[in-house]
Design a protein around this motif. Structure first.
Motif, short mmCIF file in Angstrom:
data_model
loop_
_atom_site.label_atom_id
_atom_site.label_comp_id
_atom_site.label_asym_id
_atom_site.label_seq_id
_atom_site.Cartn_x
_atom_site.Cartn_y
_atom_site.Cartn_z
N ASP A 196 82.14 48.62 49.73
CA ASP A 196 81.99 50.05 49.46
C ASP A 196 80.60 50.55 49.80
OD1 ASP A 196 84.58 50.13 48.60
OD2 ASP A 196 84.09 49.95 46.47
N SER A 197 79.59 49.71 49.62
CA SER A 197 78.22 50.10 49.94
C SER A 197 77.84 49.81 51.39
CB SER A 197 77.24 49.40 49.00
OG SER A 197 77.36 47.99 49.10
N GLU A 198 78.84 49.41 52.20
CA GLU A 198 78.66 49.15 53.63
C GLU A 198 77.59 48.09 53.90
OE1 GLU A 198 77.92 52.84 55.58
OE2 GLU A 198 79.93 53.62 55.20
N ARG A 199 77.63 47.03 53.12
CA ARG A 199 76.67 45.93 53.28
C ARG A 199 77.31 44.70 53.89
NH1 ARG A 199 73.46 45.25 47.74
NH2 ARG A 199 72.31 43.80 49.08
N VAL A 200 78.59 44.79 54.26
CA VAL A 200 79.27 43.68 54.91
C VAL A 200 79.28 43.96 56.41
CG1 VAL A 200 81.41 42.38 55.11
CG2 VAL A 200 80.69 43.22 52.88
N SER A 201 78.31 43.40 57.10
CA SER A 201 78.19 43.58 58.55
C SER A 201 78.84 42.41 59.27
CB SER A 201 76.72 43.67 58.94
OG SER A 201 76.03 42.48 58.59
N PHE A 248 92.20 41.82 61.88
CA PHE A 248 90.85 42.35 62.11
C PHE A 248 90.88 43.78 62.64
CE2 PHE A 248 89.62 37.68 62.77
CZ PHE A 248 89.34 37.54 61.42
N THR A 249 91.99 44.15 63.29
CA THR A 249 92.13 45.54 63.72
C THR A 249 92.21 46.46 62.51
OG1 THR A 249 93.29 44.87 65.74
CG2 THR A 249 93.56 47.15 65.03
N ARG A 250 92.93 46.02 61.46
CA ARG A 250 92.99 46.81 60.22
C ARG A 250 91.63 46.92 59.56
NH1 ARG A 250 97.94 47.58 57.63
NH2 ARG A 250 96.85 47.47 55.62
N CYS A 251 90.74 45.97 59.85
CA CYS A 251 89.38 46.03 59.29
C CYS A 251 88.48 47.02 60.04
CB CYS A 251 88.72 44.65 59.32
SG CYS A 251 89.53 43.42 58.29
N GLY A 252 88.96 47.53 61.17
CA GLY A 252 88.16 48.46 61.95
C GLY A 252 87.16 47.82 62.87
N LEU A 253 87.38 46.56 63.24
CA LEU A 253 86.46 45.85 64.12
C LEU A 253 86.81 46.10 65.58
CD1 LEU A 253 86.33 42.43 62.22
CD2 LEU A 253 84.78 44.38 61.98
N SER A 254 85.79 46.05 66.45
CA SER A 254 86.01 46.25 67.88
C SER A 254 86.73 45.04 68.48
CB SER A 254 84.68 46.47 68.58
OG SER A 254 83.88 45.30 68.52
N ASP A 302 78.27 45.58 71.57
CA ASP A 302 78.75 45.41 70.20
C ASP A 302 78.73 43.95 69.75
OD1 ASP A 302 80.64 44.79 72.04
OD2 ASP A 302 82.33 45.69 70.97
N LEU A 303 78.37 43.03 70.65
CA LEU A 303 78.23 41.62 70.27
C LEU A 303 76.78 41.15 70.27
CD1 LEU A 303 81.16 39.71 72.06
CD2 LEU A 303 80.93 40.30 69.65
N GLU A 304 75.86 42.04 70.59
CA GLU A 304 74.46 41.61 70.71
C GLU A 304 73.92 41.08 69.38
OE1 GLU A 304 72.30 44.87 72.29
OE2 GLU A 304 72.93 44.53 74.36
N GLU A 305 74.20 41.78 68.28
CA GLU A 305 73.71 41.31 66.98
C GLU A 305 74.32 39.97 66.62
OE1 GLU A 305 73.38 42.76 62.29
OE2 GLU A 305 74.72 43.79 63.68
N ALA A 306 75.63 39.84 66.84
CA ALA A 306 76.31 38.57 66.54
C ALA A 306 75.79 37.44 67.42
CB ALA A 306 77.81 38.73 66.71
N PHE A 307 75.56 37.73 68.69
CA PHE A 307 75.06 36.69 69.60
C PHE A 307 73.64 36.27 69.21
CE2 PHE A 307 73.26 35.05 73.57
CZ PHE A 307 74.25 34.16 73.95
N ALA A 308 72.81 37.24 68.82
CA ALA A 308 71.46 36.90 68.36
C ALA A 308 71.52 36.03 67.11
CB ALA A 308 70.66 38.17 68.09
N TYR A 309 72.46 36.33 66.21
CA TYR A 309 72.62 35.50 65.01
C TYR A 309 73.02 34.08 65.38
CZ TYR A 309 74.96 33.35 61.08
OH TYR A 309 75.36 32.45 60.13
#
Length: 353
Positions: A196-201, A248-254, A302-309
């Motif tokens: 709810d607080s949009e902290r799940v990235s 994951f589509t229901r989650c709103g992910l690309s 949209d994968l840059e943050e995930a790839f850096a992680y």
């Protein structure tokens, strides 16, 4: 005896009644208004006093009397709230180490948000408590990270970019570890509050899988998709690639993020990521290489943050694994290791100037 001018006589009377459950109330109340040393003893030890008696004492008590009440064998929730309201930090330092003191979740959350964030001693005492609510524990962990970031000794010993990476990784691990503990105990509001607080990235979801915190990941997906947790867990455990993509589509992910998470879940099914460091390193390495091959070396935005992680985790996990390898290599031989002698020309000896 109450009218005797000698404090020894009145003290002897108080001493005789300190542990008596059926001590006469008029005498106890009179002793509560006697000299401080007698009043503190009665307030600390007498089991015949009820909460109403203690509340009237707390409202007009000095710090010494408040500390005496804090040391009573049993304290009710009502008395604890009054002690904190009138006593402040000294009372908290006396009560927090006691696991038998009945703090409510709301009280602990309030203390974490107001008093403990800037007080290292209170932070330590609160983090030691098993009944600390998950949201309050996360607030305190973030306060610890902020304190380390601002500490001059830490800042002088670790390069700024590396310190930021270490603290972010540690904070993410704490967030997902708390979530895993809450999910295992069946307490769902923690993940729902984060969503709810949009902290799940995407980074947090990746970190949850890599660390083996599957229950927390399932809770996050269930809240994002509006799907029952049991169904989500079944899909994560045995679902096909198409089923995972639909979830994951229901989650709103690309699309790119959906495919990446599906790949990671398929890798995670065959490895014990919770305890096996080598398995984590293998999974992260495999996923990184697959992303590079699939996208021809051009990672989508949209994968840059995930790839850096994933790149950060790859280096971190490799270093952790190497620490054990060097120790094992050093202990694999009993022979004495001697440095080779180098052939060099004789040095020219110069007289002292």
């Amino acid at each position: 005896f109450l009218d005797d001018p000698s404090v020894r006589v009145r003290g002897a009377l108080a001493y005789g009644l300190l542990h008596a459950v059926e001590a006469p109330r008029p005498i106890l109340l009179a002793l509560l208004g006697d000299s401080p040393v007698i009043a503190r003893a009665v307030a600390q030890y007498s089991p015949a006093l009820v909460d109403a008696d203690l509340m009237s004492v707390i409202r007009s008590a000095d710090e010494a009397m408040l500390m005496a009440v804090c040391m009573r064998e049993r304290l009710s929730q009502r008395v604890v709230e009054a002690l904190i309201a009138f006593g402040g930090r000294p009372v908290l330092l006396a009560l927090l180490p006691r696991p038998d003191v009945p703090f409510t979740a709301a009280m602990l959350s309030r203390i974490a948000a107001n008093e403990a964030t800037e007080d290292p001693e209170l932070r330590g005492l609160m983090l030691d408590r098993d009944d600390l609510p998950a949201d309050a524990r996360l607030v305190l962990v973030q306060a610890v990270a902020a304190a380390l970031r601002a500490n001059r000794i830490v800042g002088g010993a670790v390069a700024p970019h590396r310190l930021e990476r270490i603290l972010r990784d540690a904070t993410d691990t704490a967030l997902t570890s708390i979530g895993e503990h809450e999910a295992a105990a069946g307490r769902l509001p923690y993940a729902a509050t984060l969503v709810d607080s949009e902290r799940v990235s995407t980074r947090v979801m990746l970190h949850a899988i890599v660390q083996g915190h599957v229950l927390f990941f399932a809770d996050c997906v269930a809240n994002l998709a509006g799907t029952p947790r049991d169904k989500v867990f079944t899909l994560l455990e045995r679902g096909s690639r198409a089923a995972l993509n639909a979830l994951f589509t229901r989650c709103g992910l690309s699309e790119a993020v959906r495919n990446m998470l599906a790949r990671l879940i398929f890798h995670a099914r065959a490895a014990d990521l919770a305890d096996d460091l080598a398995a984590r390193h293998f999974v992260v390495t495999a996923l990184t290489e697959e992303l590079i091959v699939d996208h021809g070396g051009v990672i989508p935005p949209d994968l840059e943050e995930a790839f850096a992680y994933l790149s950060e985790q790859n280096v971190l996990l490799a270093r952790r694994a190497a620490r054990g390898v060097m120790a094992a290599f050093a202990g694999s031989t009993d022979a004495r290791m001697v440095l080779p002698e180098l052939e060099a020309a004789d040095r020219l000896a110069l007289p002292a100037a």
